[in-house]
Design a protein around this motif. Structure first.
Motif, PDB file in Angstrom:
ATOM      1  N   ILE A   1     -11.116 -19.350  44.791  1.00 49.51           N
ATOM      2  CA  ILE A   1      -9.935 -19.167  43.832  1.00 49.51           C
ATOM      3  C   ILE A   1      -9.991 -20.469  43.195  1.00 49.51           C
ATOM      4  O   ILE A   1      -9.836 -21.559  43.815  1.00 49.51           O
ATOM      5  CB  ILE A   1      -8.609 -18.849  44.498  1.00 49.51           C
ATOM      6  N   LEU A   2     -10.084 -20.327  41.889  1.00 50.65           N
ATOM      7  CA  LEU A   2     -10.057 -21.853  41.034  1.00 50.65           C
ATOM      8  C   LEU A   2      -8.500 -21.865  40.606  1.00 50.65           C
ATOM      9  O   LEU A   2      -8.241 -21.030  39.898  1.00 50.65           O
ATOM     10  CB  LEU A   2     -11.035 -21.560  39.888  1.00 50.65           C
ATOM     11  N   ASN A   3      -8.060 -23.080  41.249  1.00 48.88           N
ATOM     12  CA  ASN A   3      -6.503 -23.035  40.858  1.00 48.88           C
ATOM     13  C   ASN A   3      -6.122 -24.073  39.791  1.00 48.88           C
ATOM     14  O   ASN A   3      -4.996 -24.035  39.352  1.00 48.88           O
ATOM     15  CB  ASN A   3      -5.951 -23.520  42.215  1.00 48.88           C
ATOM     16  N   LYS A   4      -7.297 -24.772  39.151  1.00 46.61           N
ATOM     17  CA  LYS A   4      -6.987 -25.587  38.205  1.00 46.61           C
ATOM     18  C   LYS A   4      -7.068 -24.807  36.926  1.00 46.61           C
ATOM     19  O   LYS A   4      -8.294 -24.971  36.178  1.00 46.61           O
ATOM     20  CB  LYS A   4      -7.687 -26.911  38.243  1.00 46.61           C
ATOM     21  N   VAL A   5      -6.118 -24.136  36.234  1.00 48.23           N
ATOM     22  CA  VAL A   5      -6.268 -23.524  34.977  1.00 48.23           C
ATOM     23  C   VAL A   5      -5.646 -24.179  34.118  1.00 48.23           C
ATOM     24  O   VAL A   5      -4.301 -24.473  34.306  1.00 48.23           O
ATOM     25  CB  VAL A   5      -5.716 -22.015  35.283  1.00 48.23           C
ATOM     26  N   LEU A   6      -6.039 -24.377  32.796  1.00 49.17           N
ATOM     27  CA  LEU A   6      -5.525 -25.219  31.873  1.00 49.17           C
ATOM     28  C   LEU A   6      -4.781 -24.352  30.944  1.00 49.17           C
ATOM     29  O   LEU A   6      -4.106 -24.744  29.873  1.00 49.17           O
ATOM     30  CB  LEU A   6      -6.412 -26.106  31.247  1.00 49.17           C
ATOM     31  N   LEU A   7      -5.568 -23.237  30.558  1.00 47.96           N
ATOM     32  CA  LEU A   7      -5.137 -22.319  29.439  1.00 47.96           C
ATOM     33  C   LEU A   7      -5.407 -20.893  29.663  1.00 47.96           C
ATOM     34  O   LEU A   7      -6.572 -20.761  30.212  1.00 47.96           O
ATOM     35  CB  LEU A   7      -5.605 -22.773  28.121  1.00 47.96           C
ATOM     36  N   LEU A   8      -4.717 -19.952  29.081  1.00 51.27           N
ATOM     37  CA  LEU A   8      -5.071 -18.576  29.446  1.00 51.27           C
ATOM     38  C   LEU A   8      -4.774 -17.961  28.274  1.00 51.27           C
ATOM     39  O   LEU A   8      -3.828 -18.246  27.372  1.00 51.27           O
ATOM     40  CB  LEU A   8      -3.712 -17.993  30.584  1.00 51.27           C
ATOM     41  N   GLY A   9      -5.579 -17.126  27.949  1.00 50.96           N
ATOM     42  CA  GLY A   9      -5.475 -16.188  26.770  1.00 50.96           C
ATOM     43  C   GLY A   9      -5.666 -15.031  26.467  1.00 50.96           C
ATOM     44  O   GLY A   9      -6.661 -14.435  27.366  1.00 50.96           O
ATOM     45  N   SER A  10      -5.289 -14.154  25.704  1.00 54.06           N
ATOM     46  CA  SER A  10      -5.507 -12.679  25.587  1.00 54.06           C
ATOM     47  C   SER A  10      -5.442 -12.466  23.748  1.00 54.06           C
ATOM     48  O   SER A  10      -5.151 -13.434  23.212  1.00 54.06           O
ATOM     49  CB  SER A  10      -4.563 -11.852  26.504  1.00 54.06           C
ATOM     50  N   PRO A  11      -5.742 -11.297  23.647  1.00 57.28           N
ATOM     51  CA  PRO A  11      -5.681 -10.986  22.316  1.00 57.28           C
ATOM     52  C   PRO A  11      -4.172 -11.014  21.736  1.00 57.28           C
ATOM     53  O   PRO A  11      -3.944 -11.314  20.516  1.00 57.28           O
ATOM     54  CB  PRO A  11      -6.205  -9.556  21.940  1.00 57.28           C
ATOM     55  N   THR A  12      -3.070 -11.147  22.364  1.00 55.11           N
ATOM     56  CA  THR A  12      -1.955 -11.261  21.849  1.00 55.11           C
ATOM     57  C   THR A  12      -1.062 -12.339  22.316  1.00 55.11           C
ATOM     58  O   THR A  12      -0.228 -12.636  21.938  1.00 55.11           O
ATOM     59  CB  THR A  12      -1.085  -9.920  22.365  1.00 55.11           C
ATOM     60  N   GLN A  13      -1.698 -13.012  23.108  1.00 54.00           N
ATOM     61  CA  GLN A  13      -0.787 -13.844  23.776  1.00 54.00           C
ATOM     62  C   GLN A  13      -1.653 -15.294  24.437  1.00 54.00           C
ATOM     63  O   GLN A  13      -2.759 -15.196  24.649  1.00 54.00           O
ATOM     64  CB  GLN A  13      -0.100 -13.319  25.229  1.00 54.00           C
ATOM     65  N   THR A  14      -0.999 -16.338  24.317  1.00 58.46           N
ATOM     66  CA  THR A  14      -1.782 -17.685  24.595  1.00 58.46           C
ATOM     67  C   THR A  14      -0.749 -18.620  25.633  1.00 58.46           C
ATOM     68  O   THR A  14       0.361 -18.652  25.190  1.00 58.46           O
ATOM     69  CB  THR A  14      -2.244 -18.650  23.461  1.00 58.46           C
TER      70      THR A  14
END
Lengths: 150, 259
Positions: B163-176
């Motif tokens: 499990i990589l727990n250092k996530v800096l940004l999440l994105g989807s087609p409708t949301q960031t």
């Protein structure tokens, strides 16, 4: 840090459905797989019982080969006697690739390291990496061009 | 003044000795309770260093506004912390017998070792979600089903779930969702595919006309991870056609998550 049993050949049909999807797309890209399936099928340990360069591998076969076999039940390990030749390890992979490592004059610990390396690797050809990120879908929100306005 | 300065310098020596010998602080506390008012004796006598230490603690507990004592207390704490850090750094190069140390060292590389795969359906179809994840000092923009080549990750074998727990940004087609700097609730699941060596690069050094030529071969140890799942963002439900939704409707709403 004991290694427990790996998913053996019986686990393969469970991943079979996903694997075929991957292989169809992977034909155009680098050979992928190891979706939970070990890639090294067979390991041939060739040694000589007379030569001095085989001393390490003979010690390896007595001391560490049984534990290596137990840790990797999915792997078929065969010992082969070749008189008058230097010892080597041959690894056969699922993509029909062969990797040969000469282990002459090596200590049993070094031979175990090389055997573990063969087991850890996929059978792909060792070439310099083009990119460290291999993806089939490079863009989620659409590739940026100069016309895109936020 | 000179009297106090002598005591302070000797107390500094005492703290240095204490930090080297790794004396537990409890014994000093016990000494403190036993000797509440240590006599300000001449430092020539070889008393136990506990008295000096307790003497300096006595200063700090009385909350004197003397800058020397405050600095000295900080130095004590700093020296103790440094000693612990040095011990930890020296242990990191050796066998990690306690598993807690493994998880700590793993946290430095921003991954958590999960259990090995046991007939899990981890490999899903592609989902139109991406994440920017950091491993060590490298950052990658990953999506479901990608492969990542990182530096050799210790403490994980082939066919391990991470499990990589250092996530800096999440994105989807409708949301960031933007992290500041990381998103606490996001998780990226990955599976270790292989530990292998890169191709050999030859490091060639030459100084012309100086009869100097060196050749060195180097093979970098790499780990190939396959990203299986990204959590922490709403995913659009894919219809049963099997085709992922195209990003025709682009309404990116940027949400900054304060950390």
């Amino acid at each position: 840090m004991g290694q427990t049993a790996r998913p053996g050949p019986t686990a393969r049909p469970k991943y079979g459905k996903v694997r075929t999807i991957g292989s169809a797309i992977a034909a155009s890209l680098l050979p992928m797989a190891l979706r939970g399936v070990w890639q090294l099928k067979k390991l041939i340990v060739s040694y000589c019982d007379w030569g001095g360069s085989s001393r390490g591998i003979r010690a390896f076969m007595e001391s560490e080969l049984p534990t290596f076999k137990e840790k990797n039940p999915q792997l078929e390990v065969v010992t082969e006697l070749i008189r008058g030749q230097h010892p080597h390890l041959k690894g056969f992979y699922k993509n029909k690739n062969e990797r040969v490592v000469c282990v002459k004059n090596m200590t049993p610990e070094d031979i175990l390291l090389y055997a573990t390396r063969l087991r850890n690797a996929l059978g792909r050809k060792v070439v310099k990496l083009k990119t460290r990120h291999v993806t089939k879908h490079p863009s989620v929100q659409g590739t940026w061009t100069t016309d895109v306005k936020f | 003044m000179a009297h106090r300065r002598c005591l302070l310098s000797l107390a500094r020596h005492a703290t240095a000795i204490i930090s080297q010998k790794k004396m537990p602080p409890l014994s000093a506390v016990e000494v403190l309770t036993r000797k509440p008012n240590p006599a300000i004796t001449i430092p020539n006598s070889e008393l136990s260093w506990f008295s000096f230490w307790s003497h300096s603690r006595h200063f700090s507990s009385s909350k004197s506004e003397d800058s020397e004592t405050e600095v000295e207390v900080e130095m004590e704490e700093a020296s103790d912390v440094e000693a612990e850090n040095d011990n930890a750094a020296s242990d990191l190069g050796r066998d990690y017998s306690p598993e807690e140390k493994e998880t700590e060292a793993v946290a430095i590389g921003y991954k958590v070792l999960g259990p090995l795969q046991r007939s899990d359906r981890v490999f899903k179809d592609y989902e139109p979600v991406f994440a920017v994840v950091q491993i060590g000092s490298h950052q990658f923009k990953v999506s479901n089903g990608d492969s990542i080549f990182t530096e050799r990750l210790k403490f994980c074998e082939v066919n391990d779930k991470l499990i990589l727990n250092k996530v800096l940004l999440l994105g989807s087609p409708t949301q960031t969702i933007i992290g500041r700097p990381i998103l606490p609730d996001a998780a990226v699941h990955a599976v270790v595919e292989e530990h292998a060596l890169d191709a050999k690069v030859i490091i060639f050094k030459k100084k012309r006309r100086k009869n100097y030529r060196r050749t060195k071969g180097h093979r970098q140890e790499l780990t190939k991870l396959r990203i299986t799942d990204i959590q922490g963002i709403e995913k659009q439900e894919i219809k049963t056609d099997g085709k992922p939704l195209k990003a025709a409707v682009k309404n990116p709403e940027k949400i900054a998550a304060a950390v």
